[in-house]
Scaffold this motif. Structure first.
Motif, PDB file in Angstrom:
ATOM      1  N   LEU A   4       0.877  -1.165   0.000  1.00 52.79           N
ATOM      2  CA  LEU A   4       0.000   0.000   0.000  1.00 52.79           C
ATOM      3  C   LEU A   4       0.917   1.217   0.000  1.00 52.79           C
ATOM      4  N   VAL A   5       0.766   2.072  -0.994  1.00 51.44           N
ATOM      5  CA  VAL A   5       1.663   3.218  -1.130  1.00 51.44           C
ATOM      6  C   VAL A   5       0.847   4.501  -1.120  1.00 51.44           C
ATOM      7  N   GLU A   6       1.071   5.310  -0.091  1.00 43.82           N
ATOM      8  CA  GLU A   6       0.352   6.574   0.035  1.00 43.82           C
ATOM      9  C   GLU A   6       1.095   7.699  -0.697  1.00 43.82           C
ATOM     10  N   SER A   7       0.340   8.689  -1.110  1.00 43.04           N
ATOM     11  CA  SER A   7       0.900   9.890  -1.711  1.00 43.04           C
ATOM     12  C   SER A   7      -0.054  11.038  -1.481  1.00 43.04           C
ATOM     13  N   GLY A   8       0.432  12.259  -1.709  1.00 44.94           N
ATOM     14  CA  GLY A   8      -0.424  13.436  -1.612  1.00 44.94           C
ATOM     15  C   GLY A   8      -0.262  14.257  -0.352  1.00 44.94           C
ATOM     16  N   GLY A   9       0.566  13.800   0.567  1.00 42.56           N
ATOM     17  CA  GLY A   9       0.789  14.581   1.775  1.00 42.56           C
ATOM     18  C   GLY A   9       1.609  15.822   1.481  1.00 42.56           C
ATOM     19  N   GLY A  10       1.721  16.690   2.480  1.00 44.25           N
ATOM     20  CA  GLY A  10       2.504  17.906   2.309  1.00 44.25           C
ATOM     21  C   GLY A  10       2.186  18.924   3.366  1.00 44.25           C
ATOM     22  N   LEU A  11       2.625  20.158   3.082  1.00 41.30           N
ATOM     23  CA  LEU A  11       2.411  21.283   3.990  1.00 41.30           C
ATOM     24  C   LEU A  11       1.310  22.168   3.435  1.00 41.30           C
ATOM     25  N   VAL A  12       0.349  22.512   4.272  1.00 43.84           N
ATOM     26  CA  VAL A  12      -0.771  23.351   3.834  1.00 43.84           C
ATOM     27  C   VAL A  12      -1.155  24.286   4.974  1.00 43.84           C
ATOM     28  N   GLN A  13      -1.687  25.435   4.627  1.00 42.98           N
ATOM     29  CA  GLN A  13      -2.146  26.367   5.651  1.00 42.98           C
ATOM     30  C   GLN A  13      -3.506  25.936   6.191  1.00 42.98           C
ATOM     31  N   ALA A  14      -3.785  26.345   7.409  1.00 39.97           N
ATOM     32  CA  ALA A  14      -5.093  26.063   7.998  1.00 39.97           C
ATOM     33  C   ALA A  14      -6.196  26.572   7.075  1.00 39.97           C
ATOM     34  N   GLY A  15      -7.231  25.759   6.930  1.00 36.24           N
ATOM     35  CA  GLY A  15      -8.324  26.093   6.028  1.00 36.24           C
ATOM     36  C   GLY A  15      -8.149  25.536   4.634  1.00 36.24           C
ATOM     37  N   GLY A  16      -6.960  25.040   4.339  1.00 36.21           N
ATOM     38  CA  GLY A  16      -6.679  24.498   3.011  1.00 36.21           C
ATOM     39  C   GLY A  16      -7.134  23.060   2.855  1.00 36.21           C
ATOM     40  N   SER A  17      -6.784  22.496   1.695  1.00 38.62           N
ATOM     41  CA  SER A  17      -7.209  21.140   1.356  1.00 38.62           C
ATOM     42  C   SER A  17      -6.039  20.316   0.843  1.00 38.62           C
ATOM     43  N   GLY A 111       0.193   0.844   4.894  1.00 35.99           N
ATOM     44  CA  GLY A 111       1.144   1.581   4.076  1.00 35.99           C
ATOM     45  C   GLY A 111       2.243   2.136   4.960  1.00 35.99           C
ATOM     46  N   GLN A 112       3.183   2.829   4.326  1.00 35.36           N
ATOM     47  CA  GLN A 112       4.332   3.360   5.066  1.00 35.36           C
ATOM     48  C   GLN A 112       4.065   4.737   5.656  1.00 35.36           C
ATOM     49  N   GLY A 113       2.996   5.373   5.212  1.00 39.15           N
ATOM     50  CA  GLY A 113       2.610   6.662   5.772  1.00 39.15           C
ATOM     51  C   GLY A 113       3.036   7.844   4.929  1.00 39.15           C
ATOM     52  N   THR A 114       2.261   8.914   5.014  1.00 39.43           N
ATOM     53  CA  THR A 114       2.599  10.168   4.356  1.00 39.43           C
ATOM     54  C   THR A 114       2.342  11.313   5.334  1.00 39.43           C
ATOM     55  N   GLN A 115       3.267  12.265   5.374  1.00 37.84           N
ATOM     56  CA  GLN A 115       3.186  13.346   6.359  1.00 37.84           C
ATOM     57  C   GLN A 115       2.243  14.437   5.870  1.00 37.84           C
ATOM     58  N   VAL A 116       1.358  14.851   6.756  1.00 39.28           N
ATOM     59  CA  VAL A 116       0.493  16.003   6.517  1.00 39.28           C
ATOM     60  C   VAL A 116       0.784  17.020   7.620  1.00 39.28           C
ATOM     61  N   THR A 117       1.153  18.225   7.221  1.00 41.50           N
ATOM     62  CA  THR A 117       1.443  19.283   8.178  1.00 41.50           C
ATOM     63  C   THR A 117       0.559  20.484   7.863  1.00 41.50           C
ATOM     64  N   VAL A 118      -0.194  20.931   8.855  1.00 38.51           N
ATOM     65  CA  VAL A 118      -1.090  22.066   8.684  1.00 38.51           C
ATOM     66  C   VAL A 118      -0.572  23.210   9.551  1.00 38.51           C
ATOM     67  N   SER A 119      -0.219  24.306   8.916  1.00 36.26           N
ATOM     68  CA  SER A 119       0.317  25.457   9.646  1.00 36.26           C
ATOM     69  C   SER A 119      -0.810  26.418  10.006  1.00 36.26           C
ATOM     70  N   SER A 120      -0.632  27.078  11.141  1.00 35.76           N
ATOM     71  CA  SER A 120      -1.676  28.016  11.603  1.00 35.76           C
ATOM     72  C   SER A 120      -1.457  29.409  11.045  1.00 35.76           C
TER      73      SER A 120
END
Length: 120
Positions: A4-17, A111-120
């Motif tokens: 299982l391979v995840e993708s699509g994670g990343g850094l996004v501002q609060a309120g984003g998608s 899966g191995q995981g994907t990082q999601v970071t939401v900044s304020s």
């Protein structure tokens, strides 16, 4: 070999998608429940969402209900997690899982995981 391979994670501002994808290989997962979990630093892994093999049943943690949508494409052996109105508390490593059950999902594969970071 099942993967299982995840993708699509990343850094996004609060309120984003963000939209996460999980591509499964090694066998067909069309009869499995698929889902997502997440683990924030210093916390235990927690259930986020799951979807039945047909897509007819979907389950969500209360913390993400309304904001997140899980879907799947069995022809592509892929499951998705659309995350809207993201909050800093959604920051975590997100893991794809395949297994049995509904809410909570008993996982046979991870899966191995994907990082999601939401900044304020």
């Amino acid at each position: 070999q099942v993967q299982l391979v995840e993708s699509g994670g990343g850094l996004v501002q609060a309120g984003g998608s963000l939209r996460l994808s999980c591509a499964a290989s090694g066998r067909t997962f069309s009869s499995d429940t698929m889902g997502w979990f997440r683990q924030a630093p210093g916390k235990e892994r927690e259930f986020v969402a799951a979807i039945s093999w047909s897509g007819g049943s979907r389950y969500y943690a209360d913390s993400v209900k309304v904001r997140f949508t899980i879907s799947r494409d069995n022809a592509k052996n892929t499951v998705y997690l659309q995350m809207n109105s993201l909050k800093p508390e959604d920051t975590a490593v997100y893991y794809c899982a395949a297994g049995k059950g509904g809410w909570g999902l008993t996982a046979d594969y991870w899966g191995q995981g994907t990082q999601v970071t939401v900044s304020s």
